[in-house]
Design a protein around this motif. Sequence first.
Motif, PDB file in Angstrom:
ATOM      1  N   LEU A 100       0.887  -1.322  -0.181  1.00 24.27           N
ATOM      2  CA  LEU A 100      -0.175   0.235  -0.121  1.00 24.27           C
ATOM      3  C   LEU A 100       0.700   1.328  -0.258  1.00 24.27           C
ATOM      4  O   LEU A 100       0.708   1.937  -0.452  1.00 24.27           O
ATOM      5  N   TYR A 101       1.987   1.314   0.708  1.00 27.72           N
ATOM      6  CA  TYR A 101       3.081   2.558   1.003  1.00 27.72           C
ATOM      7  C   TYR A 101       3.283   2.780  -0.365  1.00 27.72           C
ATOM      8  O   TYR A 101       3.561   3.684  -0.893  1.00 27.72           O
ATOM      9  N   GLY A 102       4.004   2.303  -1.242  1.00 25.34           N
ATOM     10  CA  GLY A 102       4.612   2.142  -2.226  1.00 25.34           C
ATOM     11  C   GLY A 102       3.480   2.396  -3.368  1.00 25.34           C
ATOM     12  O   GLY A 102       3.992   3.144  -4.846  1.00 25.34           O
ATOM     13  N   ARG A 103       2.373   1.701  -3.165  1.00 21.92           N
ATOM     14  CA  ARG A 103       1.635   2.180  -4.266  1.00 21.92           C
ATOM     15  C   ARG A 103       0.939   3.301  -4.329  1.00 21.92           C
ATOM     16  O   ARG A 103       0.345   4.581  -5.169  1.00 21.92           O
ATOM     17  N   THR A 104       0.580   3.970  -2.857  1.00 28.37           N
ATOM     18  CA  THR A 104      -0.065   5.151  -2.714  1.00 28.37           C
ATOM     19  C   THR A 104       0.860   6.315  -2.127  1.00 28.37           C
ATOM     20  O   THR A 104       0.152   6.988  -2.528  1.00 28.37           O
ATOM     21  N   TRP A 105       1.488   6.429  -1.917  1.00 30.01           N
ATOM     22  CA  TRP A 105       2.807   6.959  -1.468  1.00 30.01           C
ATOM     23  C   TRP A 105       2.969   8.630  -2.302  1.00 30.01           C
ATOM     24  O   TRP A 105       2.016   9.270  -1.574  1.00 30.01           O
ATOM     25  N   GLY A 106       3.103   8.377  -3.586  1.00 26.13           N
ATOM     26  CA  GLY A 106       3.332   9.351  -4.739  1.00 26.13           C
ATOM     27  C   GLY A 106       1.714  10.127  -4.692  1.00 26.13           C
ATOM     28  O   GLY A 106       1.773  11.562  -4.470  1.00 26.13           O
ATOM     29  N   ASP A 107       0.739   9.363  -4.696  1.00 29.28           N
ATOM     30  CA  ASP A 107      -0.640   9.954  -4.692  1.00 29.28           C
ATOM     31  C   ASP A 107      -1.055  10.539  -3.425  1.00 29.28           C
ATOM     32  O   ASP A 107      -1.249  12.123  -3.165  1.00 29.28           O
ATOM     33  N   LEU A 108      -0.588  10.578  -2.588  1.00 32.51           N
ATOM     34  CA  LEU A 108      -1.025  11.236  -1.208  1.00 32.51           C
ATOM     35  C   LEU A 108      -0.175  12.264  -0.614  1.00 32.51           C
ATOM     36  O   LEU A 108      -0.494  12.644  -0.179  1.00 32.51           O
ATOM     37  N   VAL A 109       1.106  11.904  -1.664  1.00 32.62           N
ATOM     38  CA  VAL A 109       1.725  13.383  -1.318  1.00 32.62           C
ATOM     39  C   VAL A 109       1.312  15.007  -2.712  1.00 32.62           C
ATOM     40  O   VAL A 109       1.785  15.296  -1.106  1.00 32.62           O
ATOM     41  N   ARG A 110       0.766  14.549  -2.988  1.00 30.43           N
ATOM     42  CA  ARG A 110       0.761  15.343  -3.654  1.00 30.43           C
ATOM     43  C   ARG A 110      -1.078  15.939  -3.651  1.00 30.43           C
ATOM     44  O   ARG A 110      -1.514  17.055  -3.906  1.00 30.43           O
ATOM     45  N   LEU A 111      -1.944  15.242  -3.274  1.00 30.40           N
ATOM     46  CA  LEU A 111      -3.301  15.033  -2.306  1.00 30.40           C
ATOM     47  C   LEU A 111      -2.898  15.832  -1.543  1.00 30.40           C
ATOM     48  O   LEU A 111      -3.321  17.626  -1.410  1.00 30.40           O
ATOM     49  N   ALA A 112      -2.234  16.037  -0.502  1.00 32.72           N
ATOM     50  CA  ALA A 112      -0.957  16.512   0.524  1.00 32.72           C
ATOM     51  C   ALA A 112      -0.478  18.107  -0.205  1.00 32.72           C
ATOM     52  O   ALA A 112      -0.546  19.208   0.734  1.00 32.72           O
ATOM     53  N   ARG A 113       0.076  18.086  -0.652  1.00 37.82           N
ATOM     54  CA  ARG A 113       1.009  19.033  -1.393  1.00 37.82           C
ATOM     55  C   ARG A 113       0.233  20.275  -1.764  1.00 37.82           C
ATOM     56  O   ARG A 113       0.091  21.233  -1.887  1.00 37.82           O
ATOM     57  N   VAL A 114      -1.465  19.522  -3.288  1.00 36.02           N
ATOM     58  CA  VAL A 114      -2.258  20.656  -2.707  1.00 36.02           C
ATOM     59  C   VAL A 114      -2.974  21.345  -1.855  1.00 36.02           C
ATOM     60  O   VAL A 114      -3.412  22.520  -1.438  1.00 36.02           O
ATOM     61  N   VAL A 115      -2.864  20.661  -0.839  1.00 36.73           N
ATOM     62  CA  VAL A 115      -3.864  21.264   0.432  1.00 36.73           C
ATOM     63  C   VAL A 115      -2.537  22.044   1.369  1.00 36.73           C
ATOM     64  O   VAL A 115      -3.761  23.282   1.645  1.00 36.73           O
ATOM     65  N   LEU A 116      -1.514  22.131   1.352  1.00 40.94           N
ATOM     66  CA  LEU A 116      -1.191  22.476   1.932  1.00 40.94           C
ATOM     67  C   LEU A 116      -0.266  23.745   1.494  1.00 40.94           C
ATOM     68  O   LEU A 116       0.682  24.112   1.478  1.00 40.94           O
ATOM     69  N   ASP A 117       0.208  22.844  -0.189  1.00 38.63           N
ATOM     70  CA  ASP A 117       0.781  23.645  -0.552  1.00 38.63           C
ATOM     71  C   ASP A 117       2.800  24.254   0.041  1.00 38.63           C
ATOM     72  O   ASP A 117       3.872  25.684  -0.554  1.00 38.63           O
ATOM     73  N   ASP A 118       2.966  23.192  -0.068  1.00 37.60           N
ATOM     74  CA  ASP A 118       4.290  22.784   0.688  1.00 37.60           C
ATOM     75  C   ASP A 118       4.765  21.704   0.919  1.00 37.60           C
ATOM     76  O   ASP A 118       4.555  20.190   1.527  1.00 37.60           O
ATOM     77  N   ARG A 119       5.921  20.924  -0.367  1.00 37.11           N
ATOM     78  CA  ARG A 119       6.221  19.414  -0.870  1.00 37.11           C
ATOM     79  C   ARG A 119       6.696  18.385   0.743  1.00 37.11           C
ATOM     80  O   ARG A 119       5.723  17.736   1.178  1.00 37.11           O
ATOM     81  N   ALA A 120       7.480  19.936   1.628  1.00 36.42           N
ATOM     82  CA  ALA A 120       8.302  18.608   2.684  1.00 36.42           C
ATOM     83  C   ALA A 120       7.058  18.650   3.616  1.00 36.42           C
ATOM     84  O   ALA A 120       6.878  17.261   4.492  1.00 36.42           O
ATOM     85  N   GLN A 121       6.752  19.677   3.975  1.00 38.16           N
ATOM     86  CA  GLN A 121       5.134  19.261   4.795  1.00 38.16           C
ATOM     87  C   GLN A 121       3.825  18.572   5.110  1.00 38.16           C
ATOM     88  O   GLN A 121       3.673  17.540   5.360  1.00 38.16           O
ATOM     89  N   ALA A 122       4.124  18.033   3.469  1.00 38.94           N
ATOM     90  CA  ALA A 122       3.018  17.166   2.727  1.00 38.94           C
ATOM     91  C   ALA A 122       3.420  15.956   3.083  1.00 38.94           C
ATOM     92  O   ALA A 122       3.046  14.233   3.171  1.00 38.94           O
ATOM     93  N   GLU A 123       5.341  15.459   3.121  1.00 42.93           N
ATOM     94  CA  GLU A 123       5.926  14.490   3.271  1.00 42.93           C
ATOM     95  C   GLU A 123       5.231  13.835   4.501  1.00 42.93           C
ATOM     96  O   GLU A 123       5.617  12.599   5.313  1.00 42.93           O
ATOM     97  N   GLU A 124       6.066  14.639   5.243  1.00 36.85           N
ATOM     98  CA  GLU A 124       5.640  15.066   6.619  1.00 36.85           C
ATOM     99  C   GLU A 124       3.972  14.431   7.465  1.00 36.85           C
ATOM    100  O   GLU A 124       4.403  13.456   7.946  1.00 36.85           O
ATOM    101  N   VAL A 125       2.897  15.131   6.408  1.00 38.39           N
ATOM    102  CA  VAL A 125       1.699  14.156   6.756  1.00 38.39           C
ATOM    103  C   VAL A 125       1.920  12.572   6.428  1.00 38.39           C
ATOM    104  O   VAL A 125       1.109  12.537   6.881  1.00 38.39           O
ATOM    105  N   VAL A 126       1.412  13.422   5.519  1.00 37.75           N
ATOM    106  CA  VAL A 126       1.665  11.629   4.406  1.00 37.75           C
ATOM    107  C   VAL A 126       2.111  10.642   5.671  1.00 37.75           C
ATOM    108  O   VAL A 126       2.171   9.263   5.553  1.00 37.75           O
ATOM    109  N   GLN A 127       4.049  10.563   6.342  1.00 39.63           N
ATOM    110  CA  GLN A 127       4.643   9.753   6.645  1.00 39.63           C
ATOM    111  C   GLN A 127       3.639   9.381   8.318  1.00 39.63           C
ATOM    112  O   GLN A 127       3.764   7.803   8.126  1.00 39.63           O
TER     113      GLN A 127
END
Length: 152
Positions: free
Chosen positions: A31-58
């Motif tokens: 699941l992690y490998g399959r969805t990581w990128g999509d979930l980071v993109r989702l969080a990135r659009v909400v947050l407008d910050d890639r590092a913060q988006a990655e942290e939220v997903v992690q």
Amino acid sequence: MMRTEEAVPVIGAGSAGRRLTGTDDVAFTRLYGRTWGDLVRLARVVLDDRAQAEEVVQDAFAAFYARISTVDNPQAYMRVAVLNRARKANRRTRLMRRNLSASRAAGASEDQPDQLLDAVHRLPRRRREVVVLRYYLDLSEAEIATALGIPN
């Protein structure tokens, strides 16, 4: 929509205090490998910050790991978890910015979003989330309703 390959962080033995073994662990890793990128993109659009988006997903994956065996639809669960964590992070950011002077708040973002991303960010929160789920993650209307807690 064309997807590009992204580097997926490796989950090690220390991620949740136990070693990845067994059926749940294999399912989690897939699941992690399959969805990581999509979930980071989702969080990135909400947050407008890639590092913060990655942290939220992690953080969402770390919390999910402890309850993987109790979740019926892990992918939908993770979308909701990431959305909720991104919203919470957004609220914290807004509160911090509210306390800054106007000149500091204007210079807070180092990234210059492209025109499309800028237009999406101007939408009201709920509409922005629907657009992201539909056009960035390619979800159906039923999946969007489930992710946002809207009755079908």
